[in-house]
Design an enzyme around this catalytic site. Structure first.
Site, PDB file in Angstrom:
ATOM      1  N   GLU A 324     -32.306  10.826 -18.922  1.00  0.00           N
ATOM      2  CA  GLU A 324     -31.225  10.885 -19.921  1.00  0.00           C
ATOM      3  C   GLU A 324     -30.029  11.670 -19.422  1.00  0.00           C
ATOM      4  O   GLU A 324     -28.963  11.614 -20.006  1.00  0.00           O
ATOM      5  CB  GLU A 324     -31.739  11.459 -21.242  1.00  0.00           C
ATOM      6  CG  GLU A 324     -32.269  12.881 -21.167  1.00  0.00           C
ATOM      7  CD  GLU A 324     -33.720  12.908 -20.705  1.00  0.00           C
ATOM      8  OE1 GLU A 324     -34.430  11.928 -20.947  1.00  0.00           O
ATOM      9  OE2 GLU A 324     -34.129  13.901 -20.086  1.00  0.00           O
ATOM     10  N   ASP A 367       1.218  -0.741   4.108  1.00  0.00           N
ATOM     11  CA  ASP A 367       2.469  -1.275   4.631  1.00  0.00           C
ATOM     12  C   ASP A 367       2.927  -0.359   5.762  1.00  0.00           C
ATOM     13  O   ASP A 367       2.246   0.600   6.108  1.00  0.00           O
ATOM     14  CB  ASP A 367       3.510  -1.424   3.522  1.00  0.00           C
ATOM     15  CG  ASP A 367       3.839  -0.096   2.874  1.00  0.00           C
ATOM     16  OD1 ASP A 367       3.169   0.906   3.192  1.00  0.00           O
ATOM     17  OD2 ASP A 367       4.761  -0.047   2.052  1.00  0.00           O
ATOM     18  N   ASP A 652       4.479   0.676  -1.875  1.00  0.00           N
ATOM     19  CA  ASP A 652       5.359   1.374  -2.806  1.00  0.00           C
ATOM     20  C   ASP A 652       6.403   0.477  -3.452  1.00  0.00           C
ATOM     21  O   ASP A 652       7.035   0.864  -4.420  1.00  0.00           O
ATOM     22  CB  ASP A 652       6.056   2.540  -2.111  1.00  0.00           C
ATOM     23  CG  ASP A 652       6.818   2.076  -0.887  1.00  0.00           C
ATOM     24  OD1 ASP A 652       6.727   0.872  -0.552  1.00  0.00           O
ATOM     25  OD2 ASP A 652       7.500   2.897  -0.265  1.00  0.00           O
ATOM     26  N   ASP A 656       5.085  -5.167  -3.190  1.00  0.00           N
ATOM     27  CA  ASP A 656       3.675  -4.863  -2.959  1.00  0.00           C
ATOM     28  C   ASP A 656       2.820  -5.086  -4.199  1.00  0.00           C
ATOM     29  O   ASP A 656       1.605  -4.938  -4.162  1.00  0.00           O
ATOM     30  CB  ASP A 656       3.529  -3.405  -2.507  1.00  0.00           C
ATOM     31  CG  ASP A 656       4.250  -3.149  -1.200  1.00  0.00           C
ATOM     32  OD1 ASP A 656       4.146  -4.010  -0.308  1.00  0.00           O
ATOM     33  OD2 ASP A 656       4.927  -2.124  -1.085  1.00  0.00           O
ATOM     34  N   ASN A 720     -45.009  10.881 -10.843  1.00  0.00           N
ATOM     35  CA  ASN A 720     -45.758  11.406 -11.980  1.00  0.00           C
ATOM     36  C   ASN A 720     -46.475  10.311 -12.755  1.00  0.00           C
ATOM     37  O   ASN A 720     -47.600  10.497 -13.199  1.00  0.00           O
ATOM     38  CB  ASN A 720     -44.810  12.145 -12.926  1.00  0.00           C
ATOM     39  CG  ASN A 720     -44.547  13.545 -12.429  1.00  0.00           C
ATOM     40  OD1 ASN A 720     -45.231  14.009 -11.509  1.00  0.00           O
ATOM     41  ND2 ASN A 720     -43.567  14.206 -12.990  1.00  0.00           N
ATOM     42  N   ASN A 745     -40.064  18.204 -18.613  1.00  0.00           N
ATOM     43  CA  ASN A 745     -38.898  17.341 -18.573  1.00  0.00           C
ATOM     44  C   ASN A 745     -37.620  18.129 -18.854  1.00  0.00           C
ATOM     45  O   ASN A 745     -36.594  17.948 -18.185  1.00  0.00           O
ATOM     46  CB  ASN A 745     -39.100  16.228 -19.607  1.00  0.00           C
ATOM     47  CG  ASN A 745     -37.968  15.245 -19.593  1.00  0.00           C
ATOM     48  OD1 ASN A 745     -37.513  14.874 -18.529  1.00  0.00           O
ATOM     49  ND2 ASN A 745     -37.517  14.842 -20.758  1.00  0.00           N
ATOM     50  N   ASP A 749     -34.441  18.461 -16.297  1.00  0.00           N
ATOM     51  CA  ASP A 749     -33.086  18.064 -16.698  1.00  0.00           C
ATOM     52  C   ASP A 749     -32.093  19.181 -16.438  1.00  0.00           C
ATOM     53  O   ASP A 749     -31.010  18.967 -15.881  1.00  0.00           O
ATOM     54  CB  ASP A 749     -33.056  17.708 -18.185  1.00  0.00           C
ATOM     55  CG  ASP A 749     -33.584  16.313 -18.438  1.00  0.00           C
ATOM     56  OD1 ASP A 749     -33.727  15.569 -17.449  1.00  0.00           O
ATOM     57  OD2 ASP A 749     -33.844  15.976 -19.603  1.00  0.00           O
TER      58      ASP A 749
HETATM   59  N1  LIG Z   1      18.494  -3.832   2.573  1.00  0.00           N
HETATM   60  C1  LIG Z   1      18.224  -4.884   3.308  1.00  0.00           C
HETATM   61  N2  LIG Z   1      19.176  -5.768   3.580  1.00  0.00           N
HETATM   62  C2  LIG Z   1      18.894  -6.850   4.314  1.00  0.00           C
HETATM   63  N3  LIG Z   1      17.718  -7.124   4.834  1.00  0.00           N
HETATM   64  C3  LIG Z   1      16.722  -6.289   4.624  1.00  0.00           C
HETATM   65  C4  LIG Z   1      16.912  -5.108   3.846  1.00  0.00           C
HETATM   66  N4  LIG Z   1      15.739  -4.462   3.772  1.00  0.00           N
HETATM   67  C5  LIG Z   1      14.856  -5.189   4.471  1.00  0.00           C
HETATM   68  N5  LIG Z   1      15.438  -6.286   4.993  1.00  0.00           N
HETATM   69  C6  LIG Z   1      14.794  -7.334   5.793  1.00  0.00           C
HETATM   70  O1  LIG Z   1      13.645  -7.832   5.117  1.00  0.00           O
HETATM   71  C7  LIG Z   1      12.490  -7.646   5.894  1.00  0.00           C
HETATM   72  C8  LIG Z   1      11.346  -7.286   5.005  1.00  0.00           C
HETATM   73  O2  LIG Z   1      11.616  -6.045   4.419  1.00  0.00           O
HETATM   74  P1  LIG Z   1      10.775  -5.463   3.254  1.00  0.00           P
HETATM   75  O3  LIG Z   1      11.328  -4.132   2.991  1.00  0.00           O
HETATM   76  O4  LIG Z   1      10.629  -6.460   2.188  1.00  0.00           O
HETATM   77  O5  LIG Z   1       9.400  -5.366   3.981  1.00  0.00           O
HETATM   78  P2  LIG Z   1       8.099  -4.611   3.527  1.00  0.00           P
HETATM   79  O6  LIG Z   1       7.018  -5.585   3.409  1.00  0.00           O
HETATM   80  O7  LIG Z   1       8.383  -3.697   2.420  1.00  0.00           O
HETATM   81  O8  LIG Z   1       7.873  -3.840   4.845  1.00  0.00           O
HETATM   82  P3  LIG Z   1       7.129  -2.488   5.061  1.00  0.00           P
HETATM   83  O9  LIG Z   1       5.762  -2.845   5.465  1.00  0.00           O
HETATM   84  O10 LIG Z   1       7.875  -1.959   6.231  1.00  0.00           O
HETATM   85  O11 LIG Z   1       7.254  -1.677   3.842  1.00  0.00           O
HETATM   86  C9  LIG Z   1      12.859  -6.544   6.880  1.00  0.00           C
HETATM   87  O12 LIG Z   1      12.165  -6.681   8.069  1.00  0.00           O
HETATM   88  C10 LIG Z   1      14.337  -6.780   7.100  1.00  0.00           C
HETATM   89  O13 LIG Z   1      14.512  -7.743   8.082  1.00  0.00           O
HETATM   90 MG   LIG Z   2       7.942  -1.790   1.781  1.00  0.00          MG
END
Ligand SMILES: Nc1ncnc2c1ncn2[C@@H]1O[C@H](COP(=O)(O)OP(=O)(O)OP(=O)(O)O)[C@@H](O)[C@H]1O
Ligand SMILES: [Mg+2]
Length: 905
Positions: A324, A367, A652, A656, A720, A745, A749
């Site tokens: 329990e 990422d 972030d 994502d 037991n 018991n 416990d």
């Molecule tokens: N402010 C921006 N203006 C124009 N192109 C951009 C900008 N930021 C990112 N990119 C382009 O878009 C691509 C993808 O960027 P993004 O930030 O979406 O990637 P991510 O998946 O967040 O990458 P990470 O793993 O580095 O976080 C970059 O490699 C770049 O070529």
């Molecule tokens: Mg990113």
């Protein structure tokens, strides 16, 4: 709250007749679905410049805060009632009823005491846990950017306010990553796309924009999905993926569409995989318990013809078998683990079962930017198409950055844009030469951003300035800039030229640079809005390369994670070359060449043609996935999960979000986009792999303690039961009185609560840990019989040492002997079965407590009421011998078991 416009004729109780006339209904989002922005503003008694602060205050009083209707706070009676619903408590209560029915009052009383103690312990544990989770709310609380005026003549100001203070009629701004804070009608927008999955379940983002022409009143059902398709409406609880917008708040709090949906879904909370495995183990035990006592009874009745007099004993055995304290141990271990993690490492676990899942993580997807690198890019070079340094390319990139930030009202500029503008500012300080006309902010799906500008002296011409990922920008280019004898000349961008440009971008990326392509196009000036379809026939002008230093602790953290048996995969939107270089610099093994053209790296377009099985196969082999769009990240995570991995994901950005949802455990830093933070199971104070390593360790520790508890309790219980069954068959009297079973018991416990403070062995910390019913059964199958063997040896010793011959005093001595042996062996098992490591103080105290009770109880005045007598000294000596031999046998068996099955949970 539903907004009741002021001054309604025939006033209801909530109306305040202070201003001019308005419509007669309370406004919900359906009421404005057919209105133009101006009509909606008028209905909400607001204007494009926002509300007056005084108006907002008054509306806040009248409509209430913009918060979801909370379920009533859990009261203590409710909390205790909830803890009684647990299966073990039910069984105990059932047994209590049976004992009362057969007038076995002692057993009934002890059962009630057990139920009360365990439900009090559990409720207070849950209370503390709830409080610490509530403390996290501040960390994930969100704000809204609202436009308000202090006086009728003063200029409107944008300011951040807590989302709870929003009122109907407020004019608010939306930006990428924002959680839409209320139901809103759009007044303006710029490339706005919104993720509505929270309401509609639909996974892709939807475009949202104001509708200026009147569309007529909305006649569909007010809750209908048709409302979600209206482009001018944004709903609370949905998240902005890209672009920006300005809108007027129509409904807040309980009046929003989300509040309606939320109430339905809150009542149907899903069980986590952890809850399911705890429940599975519980029911297994309950079935076992309900089976054993009747079996004991039947055997007894058949062999000795004793019939129902053994019933109280059978019931007591069942009570003794009930673990329990399991719910108490689970709650305490998880809550304590989470509290320590928050205090020492700044990691907030938003639901406790997530701590168990953290311990089980064997694949971690992360990422790149900000996790492996510092996300502080610095401009490294700016090159023309032939690879020569050319400041003009940087200037164009800066024009794009400046105007996308300015015109799209982005709340916080992207680090890449900031770095580009800093570098351009050093090149030529001063105000910009061109004028911004329109902007399409960065969109992770298009991987580019676009600014439309008017150059000085170029009246009648609009210049589109595009920058973004090399492949995506080159796809929209038809020309390439070349320096001619008389200035700029544009040549055709044929396949060869494209190949050459991709190669030089690849060279820069392999050097670890983040590469952006820059392209231009001149178009006849026009007033209408610009969109992604205008980005065609561009002229490629060059590259900018930015360097982002490695995160200082990333390399060490990656090595630690590998040492813990966690495989790390990188899912990034960046160039494969950049990603591969960063990983190599950090000492991460990328694995073999996959023969797909990008070495060991998979690029997301290679996933597009594959079915789920093929993605899973690739996901198992590759370490880096580059050029991932949001849905690619989610697909890889889902494939890994489907292949049986417990998958964690750290990210972030809004891009994502789908992957965060797809993972077993979604993690994000506390400064991540609002939507991301609201979705994650675990929030980190900093985006730091070391913190994740600590979190995984804490998860394994908690799971390890729960498993150790189950192992010790179940093997001694099983032992037991076997011993009692055997004794029932061999002895002419009950081997233990019901009251003795129950006292023993209670002691077990109390002692076992100490397991919440234990630490599992090194081996267990090096491998993912999970509650596995099968592993548990394997353990019990070895150590249960071993415990029974010790009991049977004790029987033999006692039978030879004390004169039984049917006398009551002889039986009392036998009972005392077995009682002492049980407590001593339990103390030994508690220490030995957890493995050879330093014993924490609470556990040592618990073991000493068992030994003290065992040795002293038969000598104390309590002995007689419990049906025991003092034992002769020789008996103590013999029992000590049994305990020592048992301890040695346990050590040997544990060593053998660990060798055979590994020291894992
Ligand atoms: N402010 C921006 N203006 C124009 N192109 C951009 C900008 N930021 C990112 N990119 C382009 O878009 C691509 C993808 O960027 P993004 O930030 O979406 O990637 P991510 O998946 O967040 O990458 P990470 O793993 O580095 O976080 C970059 O490699 C770049 O070529
Ligand atoms: Mg990113």
């Amino acid at each position: 709250m539903v907004w009741a416009p002021e001054a309604v004729s025939g006033a209801g109780p909530r109306d305040i007749r202070e201003t001019d006339a308005g419509p007669a209904e309370h406004v919900s989002i359906a009421d404005v679905a057919g209105l133009t922005p101006l009509e909606a503003l008028r209905l909400m008694r607001s204007g494009p410049r926002g509300l007056l602060e005084s108006q907002a205050e008054e509306r806040l009083l009248r409509c209430g805060e913009n918060v979801l209707p909370e379920p009533a706070p859990t009261t203590w009676p409710r909390r205790i009632a909830r803890s009684l619903r647990d299966p073990f408590t039910m069984v105990l209560l059932g047994l209590g009823l049976v004992s009362a029915a057969i007038a076995s009052w002692g057993t009934a009383c002890v059962t009630v005491v057990l139920v009360v103690v365990s439900s009090l312990l559990r409720s207070s544990g849950e209370y503390r846990a709830d409080r610490s989770i509530a403390a996290l709310r501040d960390l994930i609380a969100t704000t809204a950017t609202v436009r308000r005026r202090t006086g009728a003549t003063s200029a409107p100001l944008y300011r951040e306010i807590p989302v709870g203070e929003l009122v109907p009629g407020d004019v608010i701004q939306l930006g990428p990553g924002d959680l839409v804070p209320a139901d809103v009608l759009l007044l303006r927008s710029n490339g706005l796309t919104v993720h509505q999955a929270a309401l509609t379940g639909e996974s892709g983002p939807v475009a949202k924009h104001p509708v200026d022409a009147p569309v007529g009143p909305f006649t569909g059902p007010a809750s209908g999905s048709e409302l979600f398709e209206r482009p001018q409406l944004c709903f609370q609880g949905t998240g902005v993926v890209a672009g920006t917008g300005t809108g007027v708040v129509v409904a807040t709090g309980a009046g929003t569409m989300f509040a309606g949906a939320h109430q339905v879904s809150a009542s149907r909370r899903r069980l986590s995989s952890f809850d399911r495995s705890v429940n599975g183990i519980s029911w297994l035990l309950i079935r076992f318990m309900l089976l054993i006592p009747p079996a004991a009874l039947l055997a007894d009745a058949a062999l000795r013809g004793r019939g129902l007099e053994a019933l109280p004993f059978a019931v007591a055995v069942a009570v003794g078998l009930t673990p329990e304290m399991l719910p108490v141990i689970v709650t305490t271990a998880l809550a304590r683990g989470s509290a320590v993690l928050a205090r020492d490492h700044g990691v907030m676990v938003r639901r406790f079962p997530a701590l168990h899942d953290l311990g089980a993580v064997d694949v971690l997807c992360i990422d790149k930017t900000g996790t492996l690198t510092r996300d502080l890019p610095v401009l490294d070079r700016s090159l023309d198409p032939d690879g020569r340094p050319d400041p003009e390319v940087l200037r164009w990139a800066a024009v794009n950055s400046l105007w996308t930030i300015q015109l799209a009202d982005l709340p916080c500029p992207d680090a890449l844009d900031e770095a580009i503008m800093d570098a351009a500012e050093r090149l030529d300080p001063g105000p910009p030469a061109s004028d911004g006309i329109a902007a399409l902010p960065f969109d992770p799906a298009r991987r580019s951003s676009c600014a439309v500008v008017q150059r000085p002296g170029r009246l009648g011409v609009h210049t589109l300035v595009v920058k973004g990922a090399v492949e995506d920008v080159l796809d929209r280019c038809t020309l390439v800039r070349a320096a001619g004898p008389h200035g700029e000349m544009d040549g055709e961008l044929d396949a060869d030229a494209r190949e050459r440009l991709l190669r030089s971008a690849g060279t820069m990326a392999a050097d670890g640079l983040r590469v952006l392509a820059v392209a231009l196009a001149d178009r006849p000036a026009r007033p209408g809005p610009y969109g992604p379809r205008d980005e065609h026939d561009l002229t490629f002008v060059g590259f900018v390369g930015l360097r982002d230093a490695l995160a200082p602790q990333a390399g060490d953290a990656l090595a630690e994670l590998a040492g813990r048996g966690v495989e790390v995969k990188i899912l990034t939107g960046d160039h494969p070359g950049t990603a591969a270089r960063v990983c190599r610099d950090l000492g991460l093994d990328l694995g073999p060449d996959l023969g797909l053209g990008a070495g060991a790296v998979v690029t997301a377009d290679q996933l597009d043609g594959l079915d789920d099985a093929a993605v899973a196969e690739l996901a198992a082999r590759a370490t880096v996935f580059a050029r991932c769009a949001p849905e690619h990240k989610a697909r890889v995570v889902a494939a890994l999960r489907a292949a049986g991995h417990t998958t964690g994901f750290l990210g972030d950005g809004v891009n994502d979000l789908p992957a965060l949802r797809a993972a077993d455990i979604g993690m994000c830093p506390s400064d991540a986009a609002d939507v991301t933070r609201q979705t994650a199971d675990v929030v980190l104070t900093a985006k730091d792999l070391t913190a994740i390593d600590h979190a995984i360790a804490a998860g394994r520790r908690s799971t390890g303690n729960i498993v150790t508890y189950l192992r010790v309790v179940l093997s001694s219980n099983v032992g037991n039961v076997i011993a009692m069954l055997a004794a029932g068959l061999l002895l002419p009297f009950l081997p233990m009185l019901p009251i003795q079973v129950l006292t023993q018991n209670l002691c077990f416990d109390a002692a076992q609560l100490a397991y919440a403070f234990d630490r599992p062995g090194r081996g267990a910390m090096r491998r993912p840990s999970r509650l596995r019913p099968r592993g548990l059964l394997r353990f019990i199958a070895v150590f249960g019989p071993l415990n029974a063997l010790a009991d049977l040896t004790t029987f033999a010793v006692l039978v030879s040492a004390v004169p039984l011959s049917g006398q009551a005093s002889g039986q009392a001595a036998f009972h005392a002997g077995w009682f002492v042996e049980n407590l001593l062996t339990q103390a030994v098992a508690m220490l030995v079965l957890r493995g050879r490591r330093r014993v924490p103080v609470p556990l040592m105290v618990a073991a000493c407590f068992l030994v003290a009770v065992g040795v002293l109880l038969p000598l104390s005045p309590l002995a007689a009421p419990l049906g025991m007598t003092a034992l002769p000294a020789s008996c103590y000596l013999m029992l000590a011998g049994v305990v020592v031999v048992y301890g040695a046998a346990l050590l040997a068996a544990k060593a053998w078991f660990d060798r055979r099955h590994g020291d894992r949970m």
